[in-house]
Design a protein around this motif. Sequence first.
Motif, PDB file in Angstrom:
ATOM      1  N   HIS A   1     -37.411 -18.050  27.757  1.00 10.75           N
ATOM      2  CA  HIS A   1     -36.413 -17.383  26.923  1.00 10.75           C
ATOM      3  C   HIS A   1     -35.002 -17.729  27.393  1.00 10.75           C
ATOM      4  CE1 HIS A   1     -34.860 -13.280  25.146  1.00 10.75           C
ATOM      5  NE2 HIS A   1     -34.388 -14.314  24.499  1.00 10.75           N
ATOM      6  N   GLN A   2     -34.825 -17.943  28.693  1.00 12.67           N
ATOM      7  CA  GLN A   2     -33.509 -18.316  29.212  1.00 12.67           C
ATOM      8  C   GLN A   2     -33.047 -19.658  28.644  1.00 12.67           C
ATOM      9  OE1 GLN A   2     -33.908 -17.980  33.549  1.00 12.67           O
ATOM     10  NE2 GLN A   2     -34.826 -15.955  33.252  1.00 12.67           N
ATOM     11  N   PHE A   3     -33.996 -20.516  28.330  1.00  7.22           N
ATOM     12  CA  PHE A   3     -33.643 -21.784  27.683  1.00  7.22           C
ATOM     13  C   PHE A   3     -33.401 -21.592  26.185  1.00  7.22           C
ATOM     14  CE2 PHE A   3     -35.005 -23.511  31.650  1.00  7.22           C
ATOM     15  CZ  PHE A   3     -34.330 -24.719  31.759  1.00  7.22           C
ATOM     16  N   LEU A   4     -34.128 -20.689  25.556  1.00 11.97           N
ATOM     17  CA  LEU A   4     -33.977 -20.484  24.111  1.00 11.97           C
ATOM     18  C   LEU A   4     -32.646 -19.836  23.756  1.00 11.97           C
ATOM     19  CD1 LEU A   4     -37.530 -19.089  23.191  1.00 11.97           C
ATOM     20  CD2 LEU A   4     -36.676 -21.422  22.815  1.00 11.97           C
ATOM     21  N   SER A   5     -32.204 -18.890  24.560  1.00 18.30           N
ATOM     22  CA  SER A   5     -31.056 -18.065  24.188  1.00 18.30           C
ATOM     23  C   SER A   5     -29.721 -18.768  24.417  1.00 18.30           C
ATOM     24  CB  SER A   5     -31.066 -16.760  24.980  1.00 18.30           C
ATOM     25  OG  SER A   5     -29.889 -16.017  24.701  1.00 18.30           O
ATOM     26  N   PRO A   6     -28.881 -18.845  23.393  1.00 15.17           N
ATOM     27  CA  PRO A   6     -27.533 -19.413  23.587  1.00 15.17           C
ATOM     28  C   PRO A   6     -26.679 -18.597  24.552  1.00 15.17           C
ATOM     29  CG  PRO A   6     -28.074 -19.207  21.238  1.00 15.17           C
ATOM     30  CD  PRO A   6     -29.124 -18.448  22.000  1.00 15.17           C
ATOM     31  N   LEU A   7     -27.060 -17.351  24.785  1.00 15.78           N
ATOM     32  CA  LEU A   7     -26.297 -16.502  25.697  1.00 15.78           C
ATOM     33  C   LEU A   7     -26.592 -16.812  27.157  1.00 15.78           C
ATOM     34  CD1 LEU A   7     -26.673 -13.074  23.852  1.00 15.78           C
ATOM     35  CD2 LEU A   7     -24.801 -14.739  23.692  1.00 15.78           C
TER      36      LEU A   7
ATOM     37  N   PHE B   1     -30.152 -26.156  18.619  1.00 16.63           N
ATOM     38  CA  PHE B   1     -31.484 -25.552  18.494  1.00 16.63           C
ATOM     39  C   PHE B   1     -32.553 -26.482  19.068  1.00 16.63           C
ATOM     40  CE2 PHE B   1     -35.427 -24.958  16.093  1.00 16.63           C
ATOM     41  CZ  PHE B   1     -35.648 -23.588  16.223  1.00 16.63           C
ATOM     42  N   ALA B   2     -32.501 -27.744  18.743  1.00 14.23           N
ATOM     43  CA  ALA B   2     -33.495 -28.695  19.230  1.00 14.23           C
ATOM     44  C   ALA B   2     -33.489 -28.787  20.746  1.00 14.23           C
ATOM     45  CB  ALA B   2     -33.263 -30.069  18.612  1.00 14.23           C
ATOM     46  N   GLY B   3     -32.295 -28.770  21.339  1.00 11.19           N
ATOM     47  CA  GLY B   3     -32.199 -28.851  22.788  1.00 11.19           C
ATOM     48  C   GLY B   3     -32.712 -27.592  23.467  1.00 11.19           C
ATOM     49  N   ARG B   4     -32.316 -26.440  22.944  1.00 14.38           N
ATOM     50  CA  ARG B   4     -32.714 -25.173  23.567  1.00 14.38           C
ATOM     51  C   ARG B   4     -34.206 -24.885  23.415  1.00 14.38           C
ATOM     52  NH1 ARG B   4     -30.812 -21.472  20.746  1.00 14.38           N
ATOM     53  NH2 ARG B   4     -29.473 -22.564  19.251  1.00 14.38           N
ATOM     54  N   THR B   5     -34.824 -25.422  22.376  1.00 15.35           N
ATOM     55  CA  THR B   5     -36.260 -25.196  22.172  1.00 15.35           C
ATOM     56  C   THR B   5     -37.117 -26.301  22.788  1.00 15.35           C
ATOM     57  OG1 THR B   5     -36.211 -26.299  20.008  1.00 15.35           O
ATOM     58  CG2 THR B   5     -35.867 -23.903  20.042  1.00 15.35           C
ATOM     59  N   ARG B   6     -36.485 -27.346  23.313  1.00 14.38           N
ATOM     60  CA  ARG B   6     -37.245 -28.502  23.791  1.00 14.38           C
ATOM     61  C   ARG B   6     -38.244 -28.137  24.886  1.00 14.38           C
ATOM     62  NH1 ARG B   6     -35.850 -33.456  22.744  1.00 14.38           N
ATOM     63  NH2 ARG B   6     -33.648 -32.864  22.456  1.00 14.38           N
ATOM     64  N   LEU B   7     -37.820 -27.336  25.856  1.00 12.24           N
ATOM     65  CA  LEU B   7     -38.731 -26.981  26.940  1.00 12.24           C
ATOM     66  C   LEU B   7     -39.951 -26.247  26.406  1.00 12.24           C
ATOM     67  CD1 LEU B   7     -39.596 -26.698  29.874  1.00 12.24           C
ATOM     68  CD2 LEU B   7     -38.102 -24.680  30.036  1.00 12.24           C
ATOM     69  N   LEU B   8     -39.746 -25.314  25.501  1.00 15.22           N
ATOM     70  CA  LEU B   8     -40.883 -24.587  24.947  1.00 15.22           C
ATOM     71  C   LEU B   8     -41.809 -25.522  24.177  1.00 15.22           C
ATOM     72  CD1 LEU B   8     -42.464 -22.031  24.367  1.00 15.22           C
ATOM     73  CD2 LEU B   8     -40.925 -21.592  22.437  1.00 15.22           C
ATOM     74  N   VAL B   9     -41.253 -26.400  23.367  1.00 13.67           N
ATOM     75  CA  VAL B   9     -42.077 -27.336  22.604  1.00 13.67           C
ATOM     76  C   VAL B   9     -42.883 -28.226  23.550  1.00 13.67           C
ATOM     77  CG1 VAL B   9     -42.006 -29.331  21.058  1.00 13.67           C
ATOM     78  CG2 VAL B   9     -40.614 -27.311  20.552  1.00 13.67           C
TER      79      VAL B   9
ATOM     80  N   SER C   1     -35.208 -11.126  18.911  1.00 15.31           N
ATOM     81  CA  SER C   1     -33.765 -10.884  18.879  1.00 15.31           C
ATOM     82  C   SER C   1     -33.278 -10.581  20.283  1.00 15.31           C
ATOM     83  CB  SER C   1     -33.433  -9.705  17.959  1.00 15.31           C
ATOM     84  OG  SER C   1     -32.053  -9.369  18.058  1.00 15.31           O
ATOM     85  N   ASP C   2     -32.109 -11.115  20.618  1.00 15.57           N
ATOM     86  CA  ASP C   2     -31.452 -10.745  21.874  1.00 15.57           C
ATOM     87  C   ASP C   2     -30.700  -9.427  21.748  1.00 15.57           C
ATOM     88  OD1 ASP C   2     -32.339 -12.964  23.265  1.00 15.57           O
ATOM     89  OD2 ASP C   2     -30.502 -14.124  22.961  1.00 15.57           O
ATOM     90  N   TRP C   3     -30.598  -8.911  20.516  1.00 14.50           N
ATOM     91  CA  TRP C   3     -29.841  -7.678  20.272  1.00 14.50           C
ATOM     92  C   TRP C   3     -28.409  -7.803  20.818  1.00 14.50           C
ATOM     93  CZ3 TRP C   3     -32.025  -3.995  17.196  1.00 14.50           C
ATOM     94  CH2 TRP C   3     -33.419  -3.950  17.107  1.00 14.50           C
ATOM     95  N   ALA C   4     -27.844  -8.985  20.670  1.00 14.48           N
ATOM     96  CA  ALA C   4     -26.469  -9.226  21.124  1.00 14.48           C
ATOM     97  C   ALA C   4     -25.875 -10.334  20.267  1.00 14.48           C
ATOM     98  CB  ALA C   4     -26.440  -9.616  22.597  1.00 14.48           C
ATOM     99  N   GLU C   5     -24.611 -10.200  19.953  1.00 16.69           N
ATOM    100  CA  GLU C   5     -23.946 -11.165  19.077  1.00 16.69           C
ATOM    101  C   GLU C   5     -24.007 -12.572  19.663  1.00 16.69           C
ATOM    102  OE1 GLU C   5     -19.602 -11.849  16.868  1.00 16.69           O
ATOM    103  OE2 GLU C   5     -19.972 -10.069  18.110  1.00 16.69           O
ATOM    104  N   GLY C   6     -24.356 -13.526  18.818  1.00 15.64           N
ATOM    105  CA  GLY C   6     -24.416 -14.912  19.240  1.00 15.64           C
ATOM    106  C   GLY C   6     -25.682 -15.299  19.962  1.00 15.64           C
ATOM    107  N   GLY C   7     -26.663 -14.390  20.024  1.00 16.43           N
ATOM    108  CA  GLY C   7     -27.884 -14.659  20.768  1.00 16.43           C
ATOM    109  C   GLY C   7     -29.001 -15.234  19.921  1.00 16.43           C
ATOM    110  N   TRP C   8     -30.148 -15.389  20.536  1.00 17.16           N
ATOM    111  CA  TRP C   8     -31.370 -15.794  19.848  1.00 17.16           C
ATOM    112  C   TRP C   8     -31.712 -14.709  18.823  1.00 17.16           C
ATOM    113  CZ3 TRP C   8     -34.235 -20.110  19.647  1.00 17.16           C
ATOM    114  CH2 TRP C   8     -35.554 -20.038  19.177  1.00 17.16           C
ATOM    115  N   ASP C   9     -32.197 -15.120  17.631  1.00 13.66           N
ATOM    116  CA  ASP C   9     -32.442 -14.146  16.575  1.00 13.66           C
ATOM    117  C   ASP C   9     -33.742 -14.435  15.853  1.00 13.66           C
ATOM    118  OD1 ASP C   9     -31.878 -16.281  14.821  1.00 13.66           O
ATOM    119  OD2 ASP C   9     -29.769 -15.709  14.666  1.00 13.66           O
ATOM    120  N   VAL C  10     -34.066 -13.572  14.875  1.00  8.97           N
ATOM    121  CA  VAL C  10     -35.354 -13.664  14.198  1.00  8.97           C
ATOM    122  C   VAL C  10     -35.455 -14.911  13.342  1.00  8.97           C
ATOM    123  CG1 VAL C  10     -34.673 -12.253  12.206  1.00  8.97           C
ATOM    124  CG2 VAL C  10     -37.079 -12.341  12.906  1.00  8.97           C
ATOM    125  N   GLU C  11     -34.350 -15.380  12.788  1.00  9.21           N
ATOM    126  CA  GLU C  11     -34.393 -16.605  11.988  1.00  9.21           C
ATOM    127  C   GLU C  11     -34.790 -17.795  12.852  1.00  9.21           C
ATOM    128  OE1 GLU C  11     -31.889 -14.389  11.827  1.00  9.21           O
ATOM    129  OE2 GLU C  11     -32.256 -13.596   9.793  1.00  9.21           O
TER     130      GLU C  11
END
Length: 366
Positions: A192-198, A210-218, A241-251
């Motif tokens: 999750h630390q890699f997924l979240s822009p925060l 998005f592609a870079g942040r999800t690469r490790l998970l993929v 959701s990170d429940w914080a502005e600018g974070g990872w979200d449901v979309e």
Amino acid sequence: MTTASTTPELFRPLTLRGVTARNRIWLAPMCQYSCEARDGIPTDWHLVHLGAHASGGYGLVMTEAAAIVPEGRISPQDAGIWNEAQQQQWQRIATFIRAQGAVPAIQLAHAGRKASTYRPFDDHTGSVPAEHNGWLTVSSTDHAFTGYAAPRRLDTDEVAALPAQFAAAAERAVLAGFDVVELHAAHGYLLHQFLSPLVNDRDDRYGGDFAGRTRLLVETVDAVRAVLPAESLLFVRFSASDWAEGGWDVEQTARISQQLAQRGVDLVDVSSGGAVAEQQITVGPGYQVPFARQVRATGGVPVAAVGMITEPAQAEQILERGDADAIFVARAGLREPSWPLRAGHELGVGHHDLPYPPQYERGAWR
């Protein structure tokens, strides 16, 4: 007797690949912080805790987060699956779970910058220092989670090596007898630390867009799926959701779920939060169910809902509405290891159709 037309959704079997769960009431992974020797080996506590829920009627019983490497433990007392001694003890537990008619499942995890912390019931909080068996943590960043010690930022080669470590743990899980492996990509832990822009402030191929942040998970999904037997299930737990502005979200969760479904992920376990301390969570009964509903509708993958789902009628309604395919019961299950049996009685399931162990069948009669 309950007929097929009258069986509540909670008690309908669910088959994914070659694995069938007898019902859709599943035990969520919940840390026990109870490895006595601080060596990650599960104990009799884990056998009794997980075994009680298997005999209590759950369709699938998932272990707590099992660390893939020593530095991936949330606390020094957390369980692991990085060596043979751990694998052997997990095998005893998985065998018992299966003998009670439940599907044995294990969650694989690396806590990243949220590792090496005191247990919730210790007298201290925050990071455990080296003199008390703590260690330097690692992350996508060198910035600390609020209240914890700063981690060491992993270099690109170290990140690229992580999928193989998850895959090695998955191989041990299969040898231990688990039918399901779940990757923990939620609650602010390493994936999750890699997924979240925060949290992910990298400028290499594992950061940025998005592609870079999800690469490790993929890459981790690909590595784990490659070592699992064709009939074994692969789940991923997300914080939708990170429940914080600018974070990872449901979309973004739905978007990556759709991609992972094409790469062999069988179900997405939808939770939320944990990436940053400044999160603002709106908590209430079933508060995460809307996330599960959206991921199921747009992600093209079966989902499980979790989070303050405490009553049988509530859980049944979630399934009837099509918000999820299964329900993970968490803290309500700690209070009541036989929650599924009560649920069956309350929802009108015939006593012959309830998953009582033969030793407890007299309890099915009121």
